[in-house]
Design a protein around this motif. Sequence first.
Motif, short mmCIF file in Angstrom:
data_model
loop_
_atom_site.label_atom_id
_atom_site.label_comp_id
_atom_site.label_asym_id
_atom_site.label_seq_id
_atom_site.Cartn_x
_atom_site.Cartn_y
_atom_site.Cartn_z
N ILE A 66 6.42 -4.35 -7.27
CA ILE A 66 6.78 -2.95 -7.02
C ILE A 66 5.54 -2.05 -7.10
O ILE A 66 5.41 -1.11 -6.31
CB ILE A 66 7.91 -2.48 -7.96
N LYS A 67 4.63 -2.38 -7.99
CA LYS A 67 3.38 -1.61 -8.08
C LYS A 67 2.62 -1.69 -6.76
O LYS A 67 2.09 -0.70 -6.27
CB LYS A 67 2.51 -2.15 -9.22
N GLY A 68 2.59 -2.88 -6.16
CA GLY A 68 1.89 -3.05 -4.90
C GLY A 68 2.50 -2.23 -3.78
O GLY A 68 1.78 -1.57 -3.02
N TYR A 69 3.82 -2.24 -3.68
CA TYR A 69 4.46 -1.44 -2.62
C TYR A 69 4.26 0.05 -2.86
O TYR A 69 4.07 0.81 -1.89
CB TYR A 69 5.94 -1.79 -2.50
N ARG A 70 4.30 0.49 -4.09
CA ARG A 70 4.02 1.91 -4.38
C ARG A 70 2.61 2.26 -3.93
O ARG A 70 2.37 3.31 -3.32
CB ARG A 70 4.16 2.18 -5.87
N ARG A 71 1.69 1.38 -4.26
CA ARG A 71 0.28 1.64 -3.95
C ARG A 71 0.03 1.64 -2.44
O ARG A 71 -0.78 2.42 -1.94
CB ARG A 71 -0.59 0.60 -4.66
N ILE A 72 0.71 0.75 -1.70
CA ILE A 72 0.57 0.73 -0.24
C ILE A 72 0.90 2.11 0.32
O ILE A 72 0.14 2.68 1.11
CB ILE A 72 1.51 -0.32 0.40
N VAL A 73 2.04 2.65 -0.10
CA VAL A 73 2.48 3.95 0.43
C VAL A 73 1.54 5.06 -0.03
O VAL A 73 1.21 5.96 0.76
CB VAL A 73 3.95 4.22 0.03
N ASP A 74 1.10 5.01 -1.27
CA ASP A 74 0.14 6.01 -1.76
C ASP A 74 -1.13 6.02 -0.91
O ASP A 74 -1.59 7.07 -0.46
CB ASP A 74 -0.25 5.73 -3.22
N LEU A 75 -1.71 4.84 -0.72
CA LEU A 75 -2.97 4.75 0.04
C LEU A 75 -2.77 5.13 1.50
O LEU A 75 -3.63 5.79 2.09
CB LEU A 75 -3.56 3.34 -0.07
N ALA A 76 -1.66 4.73 2.09
CA ALA A 76 -1.39 5.09 3.49
C ALA A 76 -1.25 6.60 3.62
O ALA A 76 -1.76 7.18 4.58
CB ALA A 76 -0.13 4.38 3.98
N GLY A 77 -0.58 7.24 2.68
CA GLY A 77 -0.47 8.69 2.70
C GLY A 77 -1.81 9.37 2.60
O GLY A 77 -2.11 10.32 3.34
N LYS A 78 -2.67 8.88 1.72
CA LYS A 78 -4.01 9.46 1.55
C LYS A 78 -4.86 9.26 2.80
O LYS A 78 -5.76 10.05 3.08
CB LYS A 78 -4.70 8.86 0.34
N ALA A 79 -4.59 8.18 3.54
CA ALA A 79 -5.35 7.90 4.77
C ALA A 79 -4.73 8.58 5.99
O ALA A 79 -5.15 8.33 7.11
CB ALA A 79 -5.42 6.38 4.99
N ASN A 90 12.40 -0.18 -3.14
CA ASN A 90 12.27 0.79 -4.23
C ASN A 90 10.85 1.35 -4.31
O ASN A 90 10.65 2.56 -4.45
CB ASN A 90 12.66 0.18 -5.57
N GLY A 91 9.86 0.46 -4.21
CA GLY A 91 8.47 0.92 -4.28
C GLY A 91 8.11 1.84 -3.14
O GLY A 91 7.43 2.86 -3.33
N ILE A 92 8.57 1.51 -1.94
CA ILE A 92 8.30 2.36 -0.77
C ILE A 92 8.97 3.72 -0.93
O ILE A 92 8.33 4.77 -0.75
CB ILE A 92 8.79 1.66 0.52
N ILE A 93 10.23 3.71 -1.28
CA ILE A 93 11.00 4.96 -1.38
C ILE A 93 10.44 5.89 -2.44
O ILE A 93 10.35 7.10 -2.24
CB ILE A 93 12.49 4.65 -1.65
N GLU A 94 10.05 5.33 -3.57
CA GLU A 94 9.55 6.16 -4.68
C GLU A 94 8.31 6.95 -4.31
O GLU A 94 8.06 8.01 -4.87
CB GLU A 94 9.26 5.29 -5.89
N ARG A 95 7.51 6.44 -3.40
CA ARG A 95 6.23 7.09 -3.09
C ARG A 95 6.11 7.58 -1.66
O ARG A 95 5.05 8.08 -1.27
CB ARG A 95 5.08 6.11 -3.37
N LEU A 96 7.14 7.48 -0.87
CA LEU A 96 7.08 7.85 0.54
C LEU A 96 6.78 9.34 0.69
O LEU A 96 7.58 10.18 0.29
CB LEU A 96 8.41 7.50 1.22
N PRO A 97 5.63 9.68 1.28
CA PRO A 97 5.29 11.09 1.43
C PRO A 97 6.17 11.77 2.47
O PRO A 97 6.60 11.14 3.44
CB PRO A 97 3.83 11.08 1.90
N ASP A 98 6.43 13.04 2.28
CA ASP A 98 7.26 13.79 3.22
C ASP A 98 6.68 13.80 4.62
O ASP A 98 7.42 13.83 5.60
CB ASP A 98 7.43 15.24 2.74
N ASP A 99 5.34 13.78 4.74
CA ASP A 99 4.74 13.88 6.07
C ASP A 99 4.56 12.53 6.76
O ASP A 99 4.10 12.47 7.89
CB ASP A 99 3.41 14.65 6.01
N MET A 100 4.92 11.44 6.10
CA MET A 100 4.89 10.14 6.78
C MET A 100 6.13 10.05 7.65
O MET A 100 7.24 10.31 7.20
CB MET A 100 4.82 8.98 5.79
#
Length: 192
Positions: A111-124, A153-163
């Motif tokens: 779950i940490k990995g999926y959260r981090r994927i979405v975090d980094l994708a949002g920052k990029a 769960n990991g994706i949803i928790e960190r999915l940015p509004d602008d993605m």
Amino acid sequence: MVQYITEPSVKTNPDLLEKIKLVQGSIWDQTDVDGLVFFMTLGLGWDGTLNQKLLEKAGQALDDYVLEHVYKPKAGDVFDIPAFDLPYKRLFLMLLPFWKDGIGSEEKALIKGYRRIVDLAGKADIKKLAIPAMGVQQRKKFPHKRAVRLSLNGIIERLPDDMEEVRIVSKNPEVSRLYQERLCHLRRKWAG
């Protein structure tokens, strides 16, 4: 005491669920996305047909980059990588945990990995992201339902509004069905 991760830790906006698209087919057919996720094990070997094809398409520079920049990785770590000769803005490499018995740290790492994927994708500034439904393969031995639940769960928790969109791509109809069931469950839960 073992803590099982069952639901996203924050109540989410149900509209975010509509940004998650399930695609049954090949990851290579997803040519209109900005970012692509791929997975490796801690040995950093290019195992599996997806990774071998990725290396073939991206060229030796991708392997050189991984060997140079991914140092002492731990399960659940994610790296933002240039796309080299691929038609994406960025690649995101996640190090998969191996399933042991469910009472270790493998759930937290996944779950940490999926959260981090979405975090980094949002920052990029990635607007459309394609994620292969890996981590649920038998060779990883992660139970399918559990991996599906944790990844969503990991994706949803960190999915940015602008993605705009996160595509989960699977060739396996059974895995696609599990993702669909989980998304339907979450939609029903948050509709009320």
